[in-house]
Design an enzyme around this catalytic site. Structure first.
Site, PDB file in Angstrom:
ATOM      1  N   HIS A  14       0.877  -1.202   0.000  1.00  0.00           N
ATOM      2  CA  HIS A  14       0.000   0.000   0.000  1.00  0.00           C
ATOM      3  C   HIS A  14       0.899   1.231   0.000  1.00  0.00           C
ATOM      4  O   HIS A  14       1.460   1.606   1.030  1.00  0.00           O
ATOM      5  CB  HIS A  14      -0.901   0.019   1.233  1.00  0.00           C
ATOM      6  N   HIS A  16       1.650   5.334  -1.706  1.00  0.00           N
ATOM      7  CA  HIS A  16       1.370   6.510  -2.538  1.00  0.00           C
ATOM      8  C   HIS A  16       2.712   7.114  -2.956  1.00  0.00           C
ATOM      9  O   HIS A  16       3.526   7.453  -2.085  1.00  0.00           O
ATOM     10  CB  HIS A  16       0.591   7.571  -1.755  1.00  0.00           C
ATOM     11  N   ARG A  18       2.596   9.485  -5.707  1.00  0.00           N
ATOM     12  CA  ARG A  18       2.218  10.696  -6.458  1.00  0.00           C
ATOM     13  C   ARG A  18       2.806  10.657  -7.877  1.00  0.00           C
ATOM     14  O   ARG A  18       2.997   9.613  -8.450  1.00  0.00           O
ATOM     15  CB  ARG A  18       2.657  11.973  -5.709  1.00  0.00           C
ATOM     16  N   ASN A  42      -4.801   7.204  -6.456  1.00  0.00           N
ATOM     17  CA  ASN A  42      -5.562   8.434  -6.148  1.00  0.00           C
ATOM     18  C   ASN A  42      -4.838   9.697  -6.609  1.00  0.00           C
ATOM     19  O   ASN A  42      -4.588  10.620  -5.833  1.00  0.00           O
ATOM     20  CB  ASN A  42      -5.925   8.510  -4.650  1.00  0.00           C
ATOM     21  N   LYS A  99      -9.088  -0.314  -6.413  1.00  0.00           N
ATOM     22  CA  LYS A  99      -9.103   0.404  -5.126  1.00  0.00           C
ATOM     23  C   LYS A  99     -10.447   1.099  -4.937  1.00  0.00           C
ATOM     24  O   LYS A  99     -10.875   1.887  -5.777  1.00  0.00           O
ATOM     25  CB  LYS A  99      -7.968   1.430  -5.086  1.00  0.00           C
ATOM     26  N   HIS A 136     -10.399   1.232   1.207  1.00  0.00           N
ATOM     27  CA  HIS A 136     -10.224   2.233   2.267  1.00  0.00           C
ATOM     28  C   HIS A 136     -11.473   2.128   3.141  1.00  0.00           C
ATOM     29  O   HIS A 136     -12.519   2.664   2.802  1.00  0.00           O
ATOM     30  CB  HIS A 136     -10.080   3.638   1.670  1.00  0.00           C
ATOM     31  N   HIS A 174      -4.808  -0.596   5.710  1.00  0.00           N
ATOM     32  CA  HIS A 174      -4.404   0.130   6.922  1.00  0.00           C
ATOM     33  C   HIS A 174      -5.371  -0.079   8.084  1.00  0.00           C
ATOM     34  O   HIS A 174      -5.927   0.878   8.626  1.00  0.00           O
ATOM     35  CB  HIS A 174      -4.207   1.625   6.646  1.00  0.00           C
ATOM     36  N   ASP A 247       1.248   2.621   3.535  1.00  0.00           N
ATOM     37  CA  ASP A 247       0.397   3.803   3.296  1.00  0.00           C
ATOM     38  C   ASP A 247       1.218   5.086   3.388  1.00  0.00           C
ATOM     39  O   ASP A 247       0.704   6.130   3.794  1.00  0.00           O
ATOM     40  CB  ASP A 247      -0.791   3.857   4.258  1.00  0.00           C
ATOM     41  N   HIS A 251       3.055  14.506   1.454  1.00  0.00           N
ATOM     42  CA  HIS A 251       2.460  15.822   1.170  1.00  0.00           C
ATOM     43  C   HIS A 251       3.551  16.836   1.481  1.00  0.00           C
ATOM     44  O   HIS A 251       4.179  16.751   2.542  1.00  0.00           O
ATOM     45  CB  HIS A 251       1.264  16.106   2.085  1.00  0.00           C
TER      46      HIS A 251
HETATM   47  O1  DOR Z   1      -3.794   9.671   5.291  1.00  0.00           O
HETATM   48  C1  DOR Z   1      -3.986   9.267   4.170  1.00  0.00           C
HETATM   49  N1  DOR Z   1      -3.402   9.853   3.103  1.00  0.00           N
HETATM   50  N2  DOR Z   1      -4.813   8.257   3.999  1.00  0.00           N
HETATM   51  C2  DOR Z   1      -5.195   7.857   2.777  1.00  0.00           C
HETATM   52  O2  DOR Z   1      -5.960   6.937   2.683  1.00  0.00           O
HETATM   53  C3  DOR Z   1      -4.722   8.568   1.573  1.00  0.00           C
HETATM   54  C4  DOR Z   1      -3.467   9.253   1.823  1.00  0.00           C
HETATM   55  C5  DOR Z   1      -3.094  10.232   0.739  1.00  0.00           C
HETATM   56  O3  DOR Z   1      -3.173   9.875  -0.440  1.00  0.00           O
HETATM   57  O4  DOR Z   1      -2.717  11.348   1.059  1.00  0.00           O
HETATM   58 ZN    ZN Z   2      -3.436   5.030   1.257  1.00  0.00          ZN
END
Ligand code: DOR
Ligand code: ZN
Length: 352
Positions: A14, A16, A18, A42, A99, A136, A174, A247, A251
């Site tokens: 799992h 991310h 970007r 996402n 997803k 999720h 998660h 996960d 950011h």
């Molecule tokens: O805290 C999170 N951030 N939970 C998620 O499920 C998505 C993720 C994100 O993509 O920022």
């Molecule tokens: Zn996630």
């Protein structure tokens, strides 16, 4: 005497990463510890069909350059996903799951599904061909307390889904509550869960006491200690239904330290040493390799990785902020220490 651990190179089921610049900055952190990762879809717009997934995979491949890393892709389930999209995925080895984001649950989830039963035909097709549904698992309802979102989702939606699609492979991503853990334990082998380092390590006091730490704000939100203990216990239990998924969700610092902040903890930088230390503290180090490098691959019917990595037990300081090119990220355990470092000189990593 220095303590070492050698293990089959792990997979992160799992993740991310970007796109564009952020992708380039985070991939070296990922590839140090993980051979493969299941990449979350996402983005905006979401990665919702095979063409988009293969395109995204190509961009990841370009960013990987000489790193040894193999991304596995997911498709974002939307109200417009058709059974034909699922049929198309059957012929594509690199797409390993759909997803399901309940609309409004988290970052870029507005493209998600409001009523999963609108997707009945899609779920039928997934069940038929064995394509897993990665979930999720949080209810999105302003009347439901944020700390109860997972439990209510499990009670109302997940339990119904599992009953109505008894062969569908499902991953409760998660998992963060006693109720989520128990549900997974009590259902058949088609239902599994990923576990993050942060939900094993932290409870909500860590986020809210001695000054609010917005970099620990994530979805599902950190819970009370009894829930953390249940998640930790599940991870170290040796039950094949629980496996590693960080996960990690980068950011940029401005989006984590402003007036209004995004959910997501960046852990690709050091999640693996944190997991290892947690297993050690629970006297369960011998179970770590199965959790990190076997159970997830088995669930997704992938081969186990051949490569191995070696770590030594040594303190490493984690910077408060990572600066990579123009990007600033706050890592999990910002400003603290971790207890393991990679020793393989080829994958040796210098703190930026
Ligand atoms: O805290 C999170 N951030 N939970 C998620 O499920 C998505 C993720 C994100 O993509 O920022
Ligand atoms: Zn996630």
């Amino acid at each position: 005497m220095t303590e070492f651990i050698t293990l089959r190179k792990p997979d992160d089921f799992h993740l991310h990463v970007r796109d564009d610049e952020v992708l380039k900055c985070v991939l070296p952190h990922v590839a140090r510890y993980f051979k493969r990762a299941m990449i979350m879809p996402n983005l905006s717009p979401p990665v919702s069909n095979i063409e988009m997934a293969l395109d995204y995979k190509r961009r990841i491949g370009d960013a990987v350059q000489n790193l040894d890393f193999n991304p596995k892709m997911t498709l974002y389930l939307t109200p417009f996903t058709k059974p034909e999209d699922i049929k198309a995925a059957r012929n594509e080895d690199s797409v390993i799951a759909m997803k399901y984001y309940p609309a409004g649950a988290t970052t870029n989830s507005e493209y998600g599904v409001r009523d999963i039963y609108q997707c009945r035909k899609v779920l039928d097709e997934m069940q038929k061909i064995g394509l897993p549904l990665s979930i999720h698992g949080e209810i999105v309802d302003p009347d439901i307390d944020v700390f109860d979102r997972e439990q209510v989702f499990v009670d109302t939606i997940l339990s119904k889904l599992v009953a109505d699609f008894p062969q569908l492979k499902i991953i409760l991503e998660h998992v963060s509550t006693i109720e989520g853990v128990q549900f997974v334990e009590e259902t058949g082998d088609n239902v599994a869960a990923t576990i993050t380092a942060h939900h094993m390590l932290l409870n909500r006091n860590h986020m809210l006491l001695n000054g609010i730490k917005s970099y620990l704000f994530c979805f599902p939100i950190l819970k009370s200690e009894k829930h953390r203990k249940a998640v930790l216990k599940a991870a170290v239990s040796g039950n094949k239904k629980f496996f590693l998924g960080t996960d990690s969700a980068p950011h940029e610092i401005a989006k984590k330290t402003g007036l209004v902040n995004a959910g997501g903890i960046y852990s690709s930088f050091n999640a693996l040493p944190i997991y290892i230390e947690l297993f050690k503290q629970q006297n369960a180090l011998e179970k770590f390799e199965a959790f990190s490098s076997q159970f997830g691959a088995d669930f997704y019917r992938l081969d186990h990785n051949e490569e191995r990595i070696k770590l030594e037990r040594q303190q490493v300081e984690i910077p408060e902020v990572l600066t990579i090119n123009q990007l600033q990220l706050i890592p999990l355990k910002s400003g603290e220490t971790i207890n393991w470092r990679l020793v393989d000189s080829e994958t040796e990593f210098s703190v930026p």
